[in-house]
Design a protein around this motif. Structure first.
Motif, PDB file in Angstrom:
ATOM      1  N   LEU A 126       0.884  -1.160   0.000  1.00 13.11           N
ATOM      2  CA  LEU A 126       0.000   0.000   0.000  1.00 13.11           C
ATOM      3  C   LEU A 126       0.921   1.209   0.000  1.00 13.11           C
ATOM      4  N   MET A 127       0.837   2.025  -1.019  1.00 18.87           N
ATOM      5  CA  MET A 127       1.759   3.145  -1.132  1.00 18.87           C
ATOM      6  C   MET A 127       1.047   4.465  -0.805  1.00 18.87           C
TER       7      MET A 127
ATOM      8  N   ALA B 233       6.585  -2.595  -6.275  1.00 23.79           N
ATOM      9  CA  ALA B 233       7.807  -1.805  -6.391  1.00 23.79           C
ATOM     10  C   ALA B 233       8.246  -1.805  -7.856  1.00 23.79           C
TER      11      ALA B 233
ATOM     12  N   GLU C 127       7.624  -1.065  14.672  1.00 24.33           N
ATOM     13  CA  GLU C 127       7.884  -2.388  14.090  1.00 24.33           C
ATOM     14  C   GLU C 127       8.333  -2.292  12.633  1.00 24.33           C
TER      15      GLU C 127
ATOM     16  N   ARG D  49      12.791  -6.164  10.905  1.00 20.83           N
ATOM     17  CA  ARG D  49      12.035  -5.146  10.176  1.00 20.83           C
ATOM     18  C   ARG D  49      11.843  -3.882  11.014  1.00 20.83           C
TER      19      ARG D  49
ATOM     20  N   MET E 136      13.589  -0.680  10.280  1.00 22.90           N
ATOM     21  CA  MET E 136      13.303  -0.044   8.987  1.00 22.90           C
ATOM     22  C   MET E 136      13.486   1.473   9.008  1.00 22.90           C
TER      23      MET E 136
ATOM     24  N   GLN F 173      15.660   3.795  -5.897  1.00 24.81           N
ATOM     25  CA  GLN F 173      15.211   2.406  -6.028  1.00 24.81           C
ATOM     26  C   GLN F 173      16.310   1.459  -5.560  1.00 24.81           C
TER      27      GLN F 173
ATOM     28  N   SER G 131      10.371  -7.336   1.433  1.00 25.10           N
ATOM     29  CA  SER G 131      10.270  -7.108  -0.008  1.00 25.10           C
ATOM     30  C   SER G 131      10.457  -5.628  -0.314  1.00 25.10           C
ATOM     31  N   GLU G 132      10.756  -5.361  -1.573  1.00 28.03           N
ATOM     32  CA  GLU G 132      10.930  -3.954  -1.958  1.00 28.03           C
ATOM     33  C   GLU G 132       9.618  -3.189  -1.845  1.00 28.03           C
ATOM     34  N   ALA G 133       8.524  -3.884  -2.071  1.00 26.83           N
ATOM     35  CA  ALA G 133       7.225  -3.222  -1.920  1.00 26.83           C
ATOM     36  C   ALA G 133       7.032  -2.789  -0.466  1.00 26.83           C
ATOM     37  N   GLN G 134       7.485  -3.610   0.462  1.00 28.61           N
ATOM     38  CA  GLN G 134       7.327  -3.257   1.879  1.00 28.61           C
ATOM     39  C   GLN G 134       8.185  -2.052   2.256  1.00 28.61           C
TER      40      GLN G 134
ATOM     41  N   LEU H  62       9.030   0.369  -0.071  1.00 24.32           N
ATOM     42  CA  LEU H  62       8.409   1.495  -0.769  1.00 24.32           C
ATOM     43  C   LEU H  62       7.156   1.960  -0.018  1.00 24.32           C
ATOM     44  N   ASP H  63       6.424   1.007   0.490  1.00 25.38           N
ATOM     45  CA  ASP H  63       5.242   1.243   1.303  1.00 25.38           C
ATOM     46  C   ASP H  63       5.572   2.212   2.456  1.00 25.38           C
ATOM     47  N   VAL H  64       6.654   1.939   3.167  1.00 28.48           N
ATOM     48  CA  VAL H  64       7.060   2.786   4.288  1.00 28.48           C
ATOM     49  C   VAL H  64       7.597   4.122   3.780  1.00 28.48           C
TER      50      VAL H  64
ATOM     51  N   THR I 205       6.912   5.800   1.137  1.00 26.28           N
ATOM     52  CA  THR I 205       5.889   6.717   0.641  1.00 26.28           C
ATOM     53  C   THR I 205       4.926   7.165   1.732  1.00 26.28           C
TER      54      THR I 205
END
Lengths: 546, 468, 159
Positions: free
Chosen positions: A173-174, A185, B183, C26, C29, C45, C58-61, C63-65, C67
């Motif tokens: 979720l972005m 990503a 976390e 994690r 982070m 990136q 994961s990279e999505a995790q 990017l999630d943070v 953004t």
């Protein structure tokens, strides 16, 4: 069991389940989007708000409570219809629809969309939103899935699926707040073998299958329960077809087999069924060429040839992609018609290892019914090569699209004095056969597969036979009878019963006993310690899983 | 009986040179509580904190003793100091971190010993660069002096304290949002139940989260005793169900906006809004007050009719607003209340974490309506529309919210209170199609139309005399 | 060149990991991203992939943070970061005038970087220094009681 009171009515429900599940058990819908019983419950959609009176409390608690995160308790009182509950749901829908494009006329989900259904049932009849809508662009999340971002309600089911079930956490979720967007990503697309499931769990039309996009309105589809044929796991599925073609395959819930999921190999592996090249007519080699012929002619010439060359010199090659019923009919063909012990098994690939995801396993054996073949034929089952060793003729049942026929086997088969194939697609082998009979794909079959856990599971006939094709069990019986046997089956179900009464392993697995949850040939063995099992979601699935 | 005046306890000597260093802190009596602390057991300490009446200073005003009593039994347990001070109008923690970080460490040692915690975090707001630097240095000093580490002050008790910097998200001040952020995730608050941090907190372990100011009270309570602490502040009687009558101790009031001398004022609770404004030098240029936000931007605004309400937990709750974080924002006659609300709604729209539907959509929706009105593009009926949309996120009349966390009510409280209490000014914007600042007498809705009127204040049991 | 921590920062990272339970790497982070941003200026990136690798997510995790939190930059920024508070107390004390002035002077809007790459201008929500309103932060330093003259002095010092 727990006693609960819902809207003044007393019910008995299973212990320890969520109020959403409990309501489903007693036939009541509590609307929700983000909650899914196989995923963590973030309670973010706020659609399942109920009025809750905890056991022993003098009255309902002031705040409405999310039914998805509330576990039932004995004596709990729930209102699913109090005015403030209705009002909360209506306003939640108002919020969900504020930025929604309302593009139902071009949306794949229309007709099976929970936003549509709940808006109709619980929502207001007009929008009061007069501000500017967010219009984020449509994007591709990976080779199989597109995101219509405007339709997304940010329930995060897909995010949780990739984190908890498939494990790659490719979807995140972005951004923040009203700019929240589901995305992957850069250069890390959603590309795993469970990707298609995110489309199923999307409660709205945001995640769409590239394969199915714009293919059909769902109400034109005919939906039949069946079993996937891509590995020995035997995922329960629905075959959805339109005008004689498979439109899509989707997983059907099974607590002990596949939960709510299936892999992309199975989901997208149906194209061959729709292939225009499918064999439709029986054919006989005449003057070196395969010419369409009638069944009678094919059966008679086949019987003649086999008798001439000698039954014991004839191999019967059966396939690990055939149903129990077909296998049993072939067994009788070999024993009572042909009179041979040369019975071999043709099979699809077997990988070195299972593909293991955090909460799903794709099995390494790419044959849906090896277990059935082994149980039915017992020790008499040889490999195809063994069965063919020294044989002069063969009846070859294929039906495995794209299965590699190694050169040695190919040479052996084409060197035979007589080769009869029963298959669904033309191949070098069918081209080389003396007689080529058209068979049925799994979507056209009636009968059962036995999965690796020895669960007998039923397929349903979702599509008619193509052209003049005969079901393999029927063909086997006809050929056996042409060879002097006396096999009379009028339906696959008769064979199911016959099998149950003659093959010990199938004892009890009569047609009537096999429901849509299958029939376990072996009782599950307990590892001694009582394993903690997740609550089963049959009631939930029948209400909310489309 | 004197006039309300400052009584510095937490802020005592906060301006002393190098107060942020261990030496100077000790010279001013710092860490004295550790002499007594280790002779007291968990039960005794729980009694002390409960009896002191100490209430959480972060916003909700929950009794600290009540919270400690809920602490789960699992091991390990964690303690988190919430230094993510982000509520608009609040700035007292900033100065504690910058000038008296050892006081926080001392308070954390007391809480940790009482609760059986060996690992504690301070979640510091990302923008507090100096504060974090000073706190890190203070922690370092404390380790070197044997105040933290394997054996705290020579006792058989280990405690590690780590700082953890946020990165600019208001929602991480919500305790479960903070825990998620700690976390390593986006700071989305958790659903309560089941996630009450005292039972299931950070890393799914029992966790006590306290505001910096709350923890900073502990050394003084231990040093001077429960009775002394109880003697400070105001206590009421016969309060309705659900209204805690205790307002013991001093409060760090952060006064800003249109006052002559904005700043942090540490005062015993019990003084009125009017008195506090006077303490801060009065309204700038002798102007008239138009509006006062009494407890950080989330607290419903007060009109000039409502300034005689004491600024404490109990009375503000009964006046249908709250003490919250103690951020008092004063607005004078030159203020356009529509513009002020637009500013606040902009803040909330930017800071909504976006997790749950009503807040994600309702907050910017509310902002958009106010912005339209302020820009002169309001339509008849917009004020009611605004109130309805905000009340659909969280209903201020029934005090219920459809959101996961209290951010929902933090949005609708200011939105609905501004729109109702300054309705004439909102309507004037719509009628005239432009921003108009009405004189105070015309801008405020008549008191009888004010939903929070008449104020029903509780009877005083005890109040400060200010005789010092 | 793929991003990597300098040896000093890598050591800092390993020390950071000790702050959290082993199975919760994690949790590091945010501090790790702060560290990476300190080294690289922004979280490209490349950097995000590196951090994902370090923390086993994961990279999505990541990017999630990245953004979610406005203090993390996923695109290049100027040498100096100027954050001007625009929330209520500062607004009451005249921050709009200050903001207009800064925008004109730098010829940029919020979230933009000056042409010479020296300054990125950001708006900020309440910086918790309302007693000094109007306030702004230049890099790590807070400046309060701003006047147009004071802003000019501070800006002059930047160039």
């Amino acid at each position: 069991m727990a006693k609960i009171i819902m809207d003044g009515q007393e019910y008995e429900v299973s212990d320890g389940i969520s109020v959403v599940q409990a309501a489903a058990e007693v036939g009541v819908t509590i609307p929700h989007y983000c909650y899914h019983p196989s995923l963590g419950a973030p309670a973010n959609c706020r659609m399942c708000l109920i009025e809750l009176t905890p056991p022993g409390a003098p009255g309902p608690i002031r705040q409405l409570t999310t039914a998805c995160t509330t576990r039932v308790g004995d004596g709990m009182e729930i209102s699913n219809s109090a005015p403030r509950v209705k009002q909360a749901r209506a306003t939640t829908l108002q919020f969900l629809l504020a930025h929604h494009p309302l593009d139902c006329p071009t949306c794949d989900e229309a007709g099976e969309c929970f936003l549509q259904d709940y808006a109709y049932e619980f929502g207001h009849d007009r929008s009061v939103y007069q501000e500017i809508k967010n219009v984020p662009p449509r994007k591709s999340l990976g080779p199989t899935v597109d995101l219509f971002t405007t339709r997304c309600i940010v329930c995060t089911r897909c995010v949780r699926f990739t984190e908890e079930i498939s494990g790659g956490a490719e979807i995140g979720l972005m951004h923040r707040g009203v700019h929240d967007e589901i995305d992957v990503a850069p250069d890390k697309p959603l590309d795993n073998k469970l990707s298609g499931n995110v489309v199923d769990i999307c409660p709205v039309g945001a995640l769409v299958s590239k394969d199915f996009l714009y293919r059909s309105r769902p109400w034109f589809l005919t939906k039949k329960p069946s079993v996937c044929n891509r590995c020995s796991k035997g995922c329960n599925i629905h075959v959805e077809s339109r005008e004689g073609e498979v439109a899509r395959l989707r997983p059907r819930y099974h607590a002990d087999v596949n939960d709510f999921w299936m892999c992309d190999d199975g989901r997208f592996g149906y194209e061959y069924v729709n292939s225009p090249d499918r064999l439709r007519l029986p054919a006989l080699r005449k003057d070196g060429e395969l010419i369409p012929a009638g069944w009678r002619e094919l059966l008679e010439t086949a019987a003649e040839k086999i008798q001439a060359l000698g039954g014991e010199q004839t191999a019967v090659i059966t396939s690990a992609w055939m149903t129990n019923e077909e296998l049993y009919a072939v067994k009788r063909l070999a024993e009572e018609g042909v009179g041979t012990e040369r019975i071999g098994l043709f099979e699809g690939p077997v990988e070195d290892e299972d593909e293991v995801f955090p909460k799903f396993v794709i099995e390494r054996d790419k044959n849906p019914n090896r277990a059935g073949a082994e149980l039915i034929f017992g020790d008499g089952l040889k490999t195809a090569a063994e069965a063919l060793d020294g044989a002069k003729a063969a009846v070859f049942f294929g039906g495995i699209p794209g299965a590699p026929l190694d050169d040695a086997l190919m040479d052996r088969l084409t060197a035979l004095e007589y080769l009869l194939t029963v298959d669904i697609l033309p191949s070098a082998l069918t081209e080389a056969a003396d007689a080529a009979a058209p068979g049925t794909a799994f979507t056209e079959k009636e009968g059962c597969f036995t999965n690796s856990a020895k669960r007998v599971q039923r397929l349903s006939k979702a599509l008619p036979n193509l052209g003049n094709a005969l079901a393999e069990w029927q063909f086997a019986a006809y050929l056996a009878n042409a060879l002097g046997a006396n096999i009379e089956y009028e339906s696959a179900a008769q064979i199911t019963d016959d099998l149950a009464s003659t093959v010990a392993a199938f004892h009890g697995a009569v047609d009537e006993a096999i429901d849509w949850r299958g029939f376990c040939l072996e009782e599950k063995t307990d590892g001694g310690e009582a394993e903690e099992t997740a609550p089963e979601n049959w009631a939930y699935a029948s209400r909310f899983w489309r | 009986m004197g006039k309300p005046k400052e009584r510095r306890i937490l802020y005592e000597n906060i301006d002393a040179p190098d107060m942020h260093t261990l030496d100077v802190y000790r010279r001013h009596g710092g860490y004295a509580s550790l002499e007594k602390l280790f002779d007291l057991n968990a039960e005794q300490l729980l009694d002390i904190v409960r009896d002191s009446g100490l209430r959480g200073r972060g916003g909700a005003g929950v009794s600290a003793g009540f919270k400690w009593n809920l602490m789960g039994q699992g091991e390990p347990k964690y303690l988190i100091a919430n230094a993510d001070e982000s509520e608009p109008g609040t700035f007292s923690n900033r100065y504690i971190l910058q000038h008296k970080p050892h006081m926080l460490i001392e308070g954390m040692i007391i809480a940790a010993w009482s609760l059986g915690v060996h690992k504690a975090y301070v979640y510091v707001r990302g923008e507090f660069t100096l504060g974090k630097k000073r706190l890190d240095a203070a922690i370092q000093e404390a380790y070197e002096a044997g105040i933290l580490g394997e054996s705290v002050a020579g006792h058989d008790f280990a405690l590690d304290i780590y700082t953890h910097a946020g990165a600019g998200a208001y929602i991480c001040g919500e305790e479960t949002g903070l825990i998620e952020s700690l976390e390593g995730k986006r700071g989305q608050p958790r659903v309560k139940p089941p996630f009450f941090p005292a039972a299931i907190g950070v890393f799914m372990q029992p966790t006590m989260v306290h505001n910096v100011e709350t923890l900073s009270n502990l050394p003084y309570i231990i040093n001077n005793g429960t009775e002394w602490y109880q003697s400070l502040g105001a206590v009421y009687k016969d309060t309705p169900r659900g209204v805690d009558p205790m307002n013991t101790g001093t409060k760090l009031y952060c006064v800003s906006g249109h006052v002559e001398k904005p700043g942090v004022y540490e005062v015993e609770m019990g003084l009125t809004v009017r008195e506090l404004v006077e303490l801060a030098g009065g309204v700038r240029g002798g102007n008239e007050v138009k509006a006062v936000i009494p407890g950080g931007s989330s607290a419903p605004v007060l009109t000039p009719y409502e300034l005689d309400v004491p600024v404490d937990f109990t009375c503000l709750q009964m006046a249908k607003t709250m003490l919250g974080s103690g951020g008092i924002i004063v607005m004078d006659e030159t203020t356009c209340t529509v513009r002020a609300l637009e500013n606040l709604m902009d803040f909330y729209a930017h800071e909504s974490c976006g997790q749950c539907t009503p807040c994600r959509v309702g907050t910017p929706w509310t902002r958009d309506i106010v912005a339209r009105i302020e820009a002169g593009k309001g339509r008849p009926g917009d004020v009611d529309h605004l109130i309805e949309v905000a009340n659909n996120v969280a209903n201020i009349d029934t005090f219920t919210w459809n959101t996961i966390c209290v951010f929902g009510i933090a949005v609708s409280w200011p939105a609905v209170s501004f729109a109702r209490k300054f309705r004439p000014e909102f309507e004037a914007h719509i009628e005239q199609g432009k921003c108009v600042t009405l004189p105070v007498s015309e801008a405020v809705a008549p008191p009888e139309e004010n939903y929070a009127w008449p104020q029903e204040l509780p009877e005083v049991e005890r109040k400060p005399t200010w005789d010092y | 060149m793929a991003f990597e921590f300098t040896p000093e920062r890598l050591a800092q990272f390993h020390e950071l990991l000790t702050h959290y339970p082993e199975e919760h790497a994690r949790a590091a982070m945010l501090p790790t991203l702060h560290l990476a941003q300190e080294q690289n200026g922004y979280l490209s990136q490349d950097v995000q992939a590196y951090v994902a690798g370090l923390l086993g997510v994961s990279e999505a995790q990541v990017l999630d943070v990245v953004t979610f939190y406005p203090m993390f930059f996923d695109a290049p920024v100027g040498k100096h970061i100027v954050r001007v508070c625009k929330t209520l107390s500062c607004d009451l004390c005249g921050c709009r005038e200050i903001i207009e002035h800064i925008k004109e002077r730098l010829e940029v809007d919020f979230d933009e970087t000056t042409e010479d790459g020296s300054v990125t201008l950001l708006s900020s929500e309440c910086l918790a220094a309302c007693d000094q309103a109007p306030v702004m932060m230049i890099n790590d330093d807070l400046h309060g009681r701003l006047t147009l003259e004071r802003v000019d002095e501070l800006m002059d010092a930047l160039e």
